[in-house]
Design a protein around this motif. Sequence first.
Motif, mmCIF file in Angstrom:
data_model
loop_
_atom_site.group_PDB
_atom_site.id
_atom_site.type_symbol
_atom_site.label_atom_id
_atom_site.label_comp_id
_atom_site.label_asym_id
_atom_site.label_seq_id
_atom_site.Cartn_x
_atom_site.Cartn_y
_atom_site.Cartn_z
ATOM 1 N N LEU A 272 17.094 26.362 -36.612
ATOM 2 C CA LEU A 272 18.459 26.850 -36.374
ATOM 3 C C LEU A 272 18.525 28.358 -36.593
ATOM 4 N N ARG A 273 17.793 28.815 -37.633
ATOM 5 C CA ARG A 273 17.882 30.235 -37.965
ATOM 6 C C ARG A 273 17.296 31.106 -36.843
ATOM 7 N N ILE A 274 16.193 30.637 -36.241
ATOM 8 C CA ILE A 274 15.578 31.477 -35.186
ATOM 9 C C ILE A 274 16.215 31.195 -33.823
ATOM 10 N N HIS A 275 17.250 30.377 -33.779
ATOM 11 C CA HIS A 275 17.916 30.029 -32.506
ATOM 12 C C HIS A 275 16.903 29.481 -31.507
ATOM 13 N N TYR A 276 16.157 28.478 -31.960
ATOM 14 C CA TYR A 276 15.072 27.945 -31.140
ATOM 15 C C TYR A 276 15.569 27.475 -29.767
ATOM 16 N N ARG A 277 16.710 26.795 -29.763
ATOM 17 C CA ARG A 277 17.224 26.256 -28.504
ATOM 18 C C ARG A 277 17.469 27.388 -27.493
ATOM 19 N N GLU A 278 18.128 28.431 -27.964
ATOM 20 C CA GLU A 278 18.446 29.548 -27.078
ATOM 21 C C GLU A 278 17.163 30.252 -26.602
ATOM 22 N N LEU A 279 16.195 30.379 -27.538
ATOM 23 C CA LEU A 279 14.925 31.014 -27.166
ATOM 24 C C LEU A 279 14.219 30.216 -26.079
ATOM 25 N N PHE A 280 14.188 28.895 -26.261
ATOM 26 C CA PHE A 280 13.520 28.003 -25.308
ATOM 27 C C PHE A 280 14.171 28.119 -23.935
ATOM 28 N N LEU A 281 15.492 28.106 -23.904
ATOM 29 C CA LEU A 281 16.201 28.176 -22.622
ATOM 30 C C LEU A 281 16.003 29.537 -21.958
ATOM 31 N N ALA A 282 16.008 30.598 -22.778
ATOM 32 C CA ALA A 282 15.787 31.938 -22.213
ATOM 33 C C ALA A 282 14.392 32.018 -21.607
ATOM 34 N N LEU A 283 13.409 31.423 -22.310
ATOM 35 C CA LEU A 283 12.035 31.424 -21.797
ATOM 36 C C LEU A 283 11.973 30.627 -20.488
ATOM 37 N N GLY A 284 12.656 29.497 -20.454
ATOM 38 C CA GLY A 284 12.666 28.656 -19.255
ATOM 39 C C GLY A 284 13.262 29.390 -18.066
ATOM 40 N N ILE A 285 14.391 30.048 -18.304
ATOM 41 C CA ILE A 285 15.052 30.756 -17.200
ATOM 42 C C ILE A 285 14.160 31.910 -16.725
ATOM 43 N N THR A 286 13.574 32.643 -17.681
ATOM 44 C CA THR A 286 12.668 33.743 -17.320
ATOM 45 C C THR A 286 11.490 33.217 -16.501
ATOM 46 N N PHE A 287 10.954 32.093 -16.939
ATOM 47 C CA PHE A 287 9.811 31.466 -16.278
ATOM 48 C C PHE A 287 10.146 31.165 -14.805
ATOM 49 N N HIS A 288 11.311 30.571 -14.570
ATOM 50 C CA HIS A 288 11.666 30.195 -13.196
ATOM 51 C C HIS A 288 12.057 31.407 -12.349
ATOM 52 N N VAL A 289 12.720 32.375 -12.976
ATOM 53 C CA VAL A 289 13.054 33.594 -12.217
ATOM 54 C C VAL A 289 11.746 34.328 -11.862
ATOM 55 N N GLY A 290 10.791 34.308 -12.794
ATOM 56 C CA GLY A 290 9.475 34.898 -12.527
ATOM 57 C C GLY A 290 8.790 34.203 -11.358
ATOM 58 N N LEU A 291 8.896 32.876 -11.317
ATOM 59 C CA LEU A 291 8.309 32.121 -10.196
ATOM 60 C C LEU A 291 8.946 32.519 -8.875
ATOM 61 N N MET A 292 10.294 32.665 -8.890
ATOM 62 C CA MET A 292 11.009 33.063 -7.667
ATOM 63 C C MET A 292 10.470 34.392 -7.157
ATOM 64 N N ALA A 293 10.244 35.337 -8.117
ATOM 65 C CA ALA A 293 9.866 36.689 -7.725
ATOM 66 C C ALA A 293 8.413 36.777 -7.292
ATOM 67 N N SER A 294 7.533 35.972 -7.917
ATOM 68 C CA SER A 294 6.110 36.208 -7.701
ATOM 69 C C SER A 294 5.433 35.190 -6.795
ATOM 70 N N MET A 295 6.068 34.042 -6.550
ATOM 71 C CA MET A 295 5.397 33.019 -5.754
ATOM 72 C C MET A 295 6.314 32.437 -4.701
ATOM 73 N N ARG A 296 5.689 31.863 -3.680
ATOM 74 C CA ARG A 296 6.489 31.231 -2.623
ATOM 75 C C ARG A 296 6.396 29.726 -2.807
ATOM 76 N N LEU A 297 7.356 29.189 -3.566
ATOM 77 C CA LEU A 297 7.312 27.763 -3.894
ATOM 78 C C LEU A 297 8.495 27.019 -3.302
ATOM 79 N N GLY A 298 9.136 27.601 -2.301
ATOM 80 C CA GLY A 298 10.271 26.909 -1.682
ATOM 81 C C GLY A 298 11.416 26.749 -2.661
ATOM 82 N N ILE A 299 11.991 25.556 -2.710
ATOM 83 C CA ILE A 299 13.189 25.363 -3.540
ATOM 84 C C ILE A 299 12.854 25.058 -4.996
ATOM 85 N N PHE A 300 11.565 25.039 -5.360
ATOM 86 C CA PHE A 300 11.226 24.581 -6.711
ATOM 87 C C PHE A 300 12.002 25.295 -7.828
ATOM 88 N N PRO A 301 11.903 26.639 -7.932
ATOM 89 C CA PRO A 301 12.616 27.272 -9.057
ATOM 90 C C PRO A 301 14.132 27.093 -8.971
#
Lengths: 336, 247
Positions: A272-301
């Motif tokens: 709770l102190r490190i806001h794990y949930r928020e960190l995980f979601l931020a990483l997830g969103i970054t991961f998918h936005v990164g996929l959009m920018a760097s790869m051609r995966l159609g509708i996946f991200p």
Amino acid sequence: MSRWRRWALFPRRFWRHWVTLTDLREDGTSLALVRLLVGFVLLADQLIAGQLGLVEHLWGPHTSGGLALAADAHPMPLMFEVFGAEPGTATILWWTMVVACLCLGLGFLGRLAAAVVVFASAQEAMIFPIGDRGIDIILRAICLILVFSRCTATLSVDAYLRRGKLHTGERIPAWPRYLCVVQLLWVYFSAGIHKRGDWWPWRGASALWRILHDPHFARFDLTDPKWEWLFPLTQLGTIGTMLFEITPPVFLLALYYQRFPQRAGRVGTFLLRIHYRELFLALGITFHVGLMASMRLGIFPYGVLAIYPAFFAPDEILAFARRVRAKLRRPTPEPT
Amino acid sequence: MVPVPRRPTVWSHVRGALLLGVLFLNFCQGFPGPQLDAERIDRPRNKRAVAQWSSILTTLGHPITPDELRDAVLEYTTAFNMKQGEFLAPVAPAFHWTQIRQRWSLFGSSDSTPWWIHIEGRFHDEDQWRLLWRPMDPDADVLQQLFEYRRLRGIWNPGAEDLRPDHPRFVRFAADTLFDRIPELDEVRIRFQRFYVHVPGSEPPNAHVEWRWESRDTRAGATPLDPPPPEAEAPTGSANPEPEVLE
């Protein structure tokens, strides 16, 4: 209470908690957003196939230019059984999917629309299996959950027709949203434990570097030596991806402690102190936005991000919407 | 707006049981059991892995030869998959009709020598092939949007060592579409080049050019898919390495 007694009571306590959890009700905004976004992502994909003139090639019989051999299968996919293995069947299937996705997105006959999407998308998968990618299966599973939910209680045409307003504030069962979360976490976790070789640090963590060079998926040509400085960053990205994909159980734990902070021990307090949930979601969103920018995966991200509203409680989304509205309405200061 | 707990009814318990059952069945369906058969386990990379594990187990005091380990793994795999199939048989129609699977492998392994599709065309009165489309090349972008549509990529993107079974129909489709859009085109060729990914810090990039799976189509009709050439042409650079086998 002795430890033995506590263990003996565990099944009963677990069952009580489980029934309480699956019986919770909440505002339907999060689930409505999932329905809306999933519907429109699927619709966009179908429209692209239509615009490219691929409908009869993808879902038609091979005897009329189709790419797959489903017309020779025994038994044939139901659409071919009922309407015949004809190019026209592909068009019927495509229109079914388009109308159902549109209804799902708009929230018109939402549960029926979700059921039709599951059926039609599964038929598309049976006719052209190689074109049925992971994201199609994920979104089909989400639509199946929506069939059993009250996803049109708010932000839908159904809600407007019933109550005369878009946001009804009606409380609906929360378990379908929880199932969407579990489904996506399982996708990540299963993908994580199936990763091999150079995904792991002791094998060089060069997987992302290699994938970003795969000409069938890469968006940019990174073969020029001037891009080699990116290699350590992709190694970090590889390790981050692995960490992200194998830690969903910890995320579930963080969700649990967020819901019941009084039960948080040392681990729970730390999460709770490190806001794990928020960190995980931020990483997830970054991961998918990164996929959009760097790869051609159609509708996946886009498809995966369409499920992300399920990670947020309705009050968080409503509070965010209120903040945005207030910012937009704030009058601009007079020039002095 | 926090979720509101209610006094549980009979339906609450029934629903709780149903949801637990659904989660359990999906977990069983997606349980990451081994997906090996004799053909797969005998691939060079897997053979090396079996040999490594056999030496590890022998060092740990469980002497076993690679062949014994291979047979044991195959036996265990077959037994596991059979039991899983038997257990899920009553609900198999539900998974079939929804086409939902719970075993996910998104970029499970990365390929250091992926294949690179090239679509080339020969025009009226020309001997030379002209490159029409290949991914990641802004100068060869004929019908790029069409060929790169994600569902279509599934059919032309080969596995590590084999084309997809539907590939011949893709060749016919691609050629027909190109003949339709480019009237001057006489012949279409589709082939794959091995692409060497250079990892910084490892040996220098491989300059060798290797082509495979060439198929051609003319306006008159399809030419059957060529078998892989026994010896790949090697115009420059190092010797042709044994292709890496990736699962």
